[in-house]
Design an enzyme around this catalytic site. Structure first.
Site, PDB file in Angstrom:
ATOM      1  N   ASN A 182       0.845  -0.989  -0.007  1.00 46.58           N
ATOM      2  CA  ASN A 182      -0.014  -0.093  -0.047  1.00 46.58           C
ATOM      3  C   ASN A 182       0.947   1.340   0.013  1.00 46.58           C
ATOM      4  O   ASN A 182       1.384   1.673   1.050  1.00 46.58           O
ATOM      5  CB  ASN A 182      -0.720  -0.100   1.283  1.00 46.58           C
ATOM      6  CG  ASN A 182      -1.855   1.107   1.349  1.00 46.58           C
ATOM      7  OD1 ASN A 182      -1.945   1.901   0.482  1.00 46.58           O
ATOM      8  ND2 ASN A 182      -2.640   1.153   2.489  1.00 46.58           N
ATOM      9  N   ARG A 207      -2.957  -2.352  -3.178  1.00 44.69           N
ATOM     10  CA  ARG A 207      -3.915  -1.347  -3.164  1.00 44.69           C
ATOM     11  C   ARG A 207      -3.811  -0.028  -3.911  1.00 44.69           C
ATOM     12  O   ARG A 207      -2.907   0.582  -3.961  1.00 44.69           O
ATOM     13  CB  ARG A 207      -3.965  -0.908  -1.359  1.00 44.69           C
ATOM     14  CG  ARG A 207      -5.048  -0.004  -1.142  1.00 44.69           C
ATOM     15  CD  ARG A 207      -5.030   0.488   0.207  1.00 44.69           C
ATOM     16  NE  ARG A 207      -6.508   0.914   0.331  1.00 44.69           N
ATOM     17  CZ  ARG A 207      -6.993   1.255   1.607  1.00 44.69           C
ATOM     18  NH1 ARG A 207      -6.154   0.944   2.677  1.00 44.69           N
ATOM     19  NH2 ARG A 207      -8.121   1.715   1.766  1.00 44.69           N
ATOM     20  N   HIS A 252     -13.229   3.056   0.117  1.00 44.45           N
ATOM     21  CA  HIS A 252     -13.274   1.977   1.469  1.00 44.45           C
ATOM     22  C   HIS A 252     -13.957   0.836   0.673  1.00 44.45           C
ATOM     23  O   HIS A 252     -14.498  -0.060   1.238  1.00 44.45           O
ATOM     24  CB  HIS A 252     -13.972   2.378   2.722  1.00 44.45           C
ATOM     25  CG  HIS A 252     -13.686   3.613   3.501  1.00 44.45           C
ATOM     26  ND1 HIS A 252     -14.425   4.347   4.074  1.00 44.45           N
ATOM     27  CD2 HIS A 252     -12.357   3.704   4.019  1.00 44.45           C
ATOM     28  CE1 HIS A 252     -13.742   5.186   4.655  1.00 44.45           C
ATOM     29  NE2 HIS A 252     -12.452   4.788   4.517  1.00 44.45           N
ATOM     30  N   ARG A 270     -12.953  15.392   8.866  1.00 44.90           N
ATOM     31  CA  ARG A 270     -13.671  15.773   7.665  1.00 44.90           C
ATOM     32  C   ARG A 270     -15.223  16.089   7.928  1.00 44.90           C
ATOM     33  O   ARG A 270     -15.647  15.481   8.642  1.00 44.90           O
ATOM     34  CB  ARG A 270     -13.585  14.840   6.393  1.00 44.90           C
ATOM     35  CG  ARG A 270     -12.357  14.353   5.915  1.00 44.90           C
ATOM     36  CD  ARG A 270     -12.559  13.402   4.696  1.00 44.90           C
ATOM     37  NE  ARG A 270     -11.110  13.007   4.161  1.00 44.90           N
ATOM     38  CZ  ARG A 270     -11.137  11.598   4.197  1.00 44.90           C
ATOM     39  NH1 ARG A 270     -11.722  10.810   4.673  1.00 44.90           N
ATOM     40  NH2 ARG A 270      -9.789  11.287   3.970  1.00 44.90           N
ATOM     41  N   GLU A 309     -15.485  -0.766  15.422  1.00 49.27           N
ATOM     42  CA  GLU A 309     -15.295  -2.058  16.060  1.00 49.27           C
ATOM     43  C   GLU A 309     -15.451  -2.018  17.530  1.00 49.27           C
ATOM     44  O   GLU A 309     -15.527  -2.773  18.257  1.00 49.27           O
ATOM     45  CB  GLU A 309     -13.996  -2.727  15.392  1.00 49.27           C
ATOM     46  CG  GLU A 309     -14.056  -3.274  14.071  1.00 49.27           C
ATOM     47  CD  GLU A 309     -12.748  -3.419  13.388  1.00 49.27           C
ATOM     48  OE1 GLU A 309     -11.626  -3.656  14.010  1.00 49.27           O
ATOM     49  OE2 GLU A 309     -12.874  -3.181  12.150  1.00 49.27           O
ATOM     50  N   GLU A 326      -8.492  -5.252   5.718  1.00 50.05           N
ATOM     51  CA  GLU A 326      -8.165  -4.844   3.979  1.00 50.05           C
ATOM     52  C   GLU A 326      -6.985  -5.650   3.659  1.00 50.05           C
ATOM     53  O   GLU A 326      -6.956  -6.053   2.342  1.00 50.05           O
ATOM     54  CB  GLU A 326      -8.078  -3.267   4.065  1.00 50.05           C
ATOM     55  CG  GLU A 326      -9.571  -2.406   4.162  1.00 50.05           C
ATOM     56  CD  GLU A 326      -9.326  -1.287   4.499  1.00 50.05           C
ATOM     57  OE1 GLU A 326      -8.974  -0.723   5.465  1.00 50.05           O
ATOM     58  OE2 GLU A 326      -9.595  -0.398   3.354  1.00 50.05           O
TER      59      GLU A 326
END
Ligand code: ADP
Length: 398
Positions: free
Chosen positions: A7, A90, A179, A240, A333, A383
C-alpha cells in the site's frame, strides 16, 4: 499462497506478507519518509520489531529493503523470494474502468494513470509502488485492488450528481465511493456470519474509522455509498466535515479571507468531530472529554451518531428494507456506546441490541438479540487480508 500486500503513499509504503490459506501474517511494517531520509519498520509475527534507518531515496529502494529484510537469514520470515506467489497492490482509483480487482498489465497501468486527476495524491504513488515491484520481481504476477471498484455497481441514479450532465461526461464528476475493499470484505462476511442468502440480501455496512463511510449492499453488490467524487462527502468524520451546504464554502471563504485550497484544507483536516469539539479527532479522547463535562465533545459524538442514523435510514429506504447492519473499522469495532446510540433509533425496524454482546471489542459478533428483526453485527475489517484473497482469486489459475 503467500501474497505480499503493498500500500504505497507519496512518501510511505506499508507492507504485509500473508499466507492466504492459514490467514497468517508473517510480517508487517512500513517504509516511512521515503525521499526525505528513510525509516523501515519491520514487525515479524514471531520475532522482535526492528527499525532500520538506511536512506530510502525512492520507493524502489524501499521495496528492495523490504525484500532483503523478509529474506534475511537471521531475522527474515522466508528463505527466498521464490516463496512469494504474487503481489497485491492497494490502488485508490480506477475511474470507471473496473468493477473488480485486475491482474496488472500495460493497459491496467494506463487506466490507473488515466484516473490520476481523480486521485491526485494516491494514484501516482500507487503506480510508483507497482513499478518498483515490477522492476525487482518481474516474473511475479501483480494485482491491483481498487478502493473504488466495489462501488462501480451503483446505479446511475445513485452515482450521478444533479449538476449539468456534461460535468459527468466531460470531467467524470460522479459518486465513486471509497473504502471499497472494506465494504466488499465486510459485506461478504456479514452474509456468511448472519446466514443470509447472498442473492436475496440487503446489508448496510458502516465503516466508521477516522475516515468513515456507509454502503448499501443489495444481493452482494454496492448500490449506494456515502463518500462521493472524493472521500469528503457523507458522514461526519474525524477531521472531515462530510455533507454540508455547498454554499457555505463561498460564505466562509469571504468571511475568513481564505482561498479555495485553504478552504478545502479546513473541510478535510480541521472539521468533523475535531472541528466541532476543538478537542480531538479520536473518539477515545472525545469520550473522556465528554465524561468530564465538555459539551462540545458530547455534541461532536452525538452529531457523528446522528449522521450515521440518517444514512442507515436512507439506505434502508433505498433497498426497501434491510436484513443486516454491520459496524466495522476503529470506531465501529471498538465504541459500543456509539453503536448503541445509533441503534437506539431503530426500534421501529424491530432492532434489539444485546448489551452484553455489544460490550465486546474487536471480534466478529452478532450484537442483536435472537428476536431482533434485523441482525446487527460487528465484523473487524481486514483490508490487507481482503487484498491478499482477491489477489489469489485472480492469480491461482494463471
Ligand atoms: P483510519 O484507517 O481511517 O485511519 P481506523 O479505522 O484505524 O481509521 O480508526 C481509527 C479511529 O478509531 C481512531 O481515531 C479512534 O477514534 C477510533 N478508535 C480506536 N480504538 C478505539 C476504542 N477503543 N474506542 C473508541 N474509538 C476507538
Amino acid at each position: 499462497m503467500k501474497v505480499l500486500v503493498i500500500n504505497c503513499g507519496s512518501s510511505s509504503l506499508k507492507y504485509q506478507l500473508i499466507d492466504t490459506d492459514t490467514e497468517e501474517v508473517f510480517v508487517s511494517g512500513l517504509c516511512e519518509r521515503i525521499g526525505i531520509d528513510g525509516r523501515l519498520v519491520y514487525k515479524p509475527a514471531n520475532g522482535e520489531k526492528r527499525i532500520f534507518d538506511d536512506p530510502l531515496p525512492d520507493h524502489k529502494v524501499g521495496v528492495k529493503n523490504v525484500l532483503d529484510a523478509i529474506t534475511n537469514p537471521e531475522y527474515g520470515v522466508i528463505k527466498s523470494l521464490d516463496e512469494i506467489d504474487a503481489i497485491g497492490h492497494r490502488v485508490l482509483h480506477c475511474g470507471e474502468a473496473y468493477s473488480c480487482s485486475v491482474v496488472i498489465d500495460d493497459e491496467v497501468i494506463k487506466n490507473i494513470e488515466g484516473a490520476n486527476d481523480l486521485g491526485p495524491l494516491h494514484n501516482p504513488a500507487n503506480l510508483i509502488g507497482i513499478a518498483a515491484c515490477q522492476a525487482l520481481m518481474p516474473e511475479k504476477p501483480q494485482v491491483a485492488v481498487f478502493d473504488t471498484a466495489f462501488h462501480q455497481t451503483m446505479p446511475k441514479k445513485a452515482a450521478i450528481y444533479a449538476l449539468p450532465y456534461e460535468y459527468y461526461t466531460k470531467h467524470r464528476v460522479r459518486r465513486y465511493g471509497f473504502h471499497g475493499t472494506s465494504h466488499s470484505y465486510v459485506s461478504k462476511r456479514t452474509i456468511d456470519v448472519a446466514g443470509l442468502d447472498k442473492n436475496n440480501s440487503k446489508v448496510i455496512v458502516c465503516h466508521l474509522g477516522n475516515g468513515a463511510s456507509v454502503s448499501a449492499v443489495l444481493n452482494g453488490k454496492s448500490v449506494d455509498t456515502s463518500m462521493g467524487l472524493t472521500p469528503l462527502e457523507g458522514l461526519v468524520m474525524g477531521t472531515r466535515s462530510g455533507d454540508i451546504d455547498p454554499a457555505i464554502v463561498q460564505f466562509i471563504m469571504k468571511k475568513e479571507n481564505l482561498n479555495i485550497d485553504e478552504m478545502l484544507n479546513v473541510l478535510n483536516k480541521k472539521s468533523g468531530v475535531f472541528g466541532v469539539s476543538g478537542v480531538s479527532s479520536d473518539f477515545r479522547d472525545l469520550e473522556a472529554a465528554a465524561n468530564e463535562g465538555n459539551e462540545r465533545a458530547q455534541l461532536a459524538r452525538e452529531m457523528f451518531a446522528y449522521r450515521v442514523v440518517k444514512y442507515i435510514g436512507a439506505y434502508t429506504a433505498a433497498m426497501n428494507g434491510v436484513d443486516a447492519i454491520t459496524f466495522t473499522a476503529g470506531v465501529g469495532e471498538n465504541d459500543g456506546k456509539i453503536r448503541k446510540a445509533i441503534m437506539d433509533n431503530f426500534g421501529y425496524l424491530g432492532i434489539k441490541i444485546d448489551d452484553e454482546k455489544n460490550s465486546l471489542r474487536g471480534k466478529e459478533v452478532v450484537i442483536s438479540t435472537p428476536d431482533s428483526k434485523v441482525k446487527v453485527l460487528v465484523i473487524p475489517t481486514n483490508e490487507e487480508l481482503a487484498i491478499a484473497q482477491e489477489t489469489v482469486e485472480l492469480v491461482k489459475n494463471l
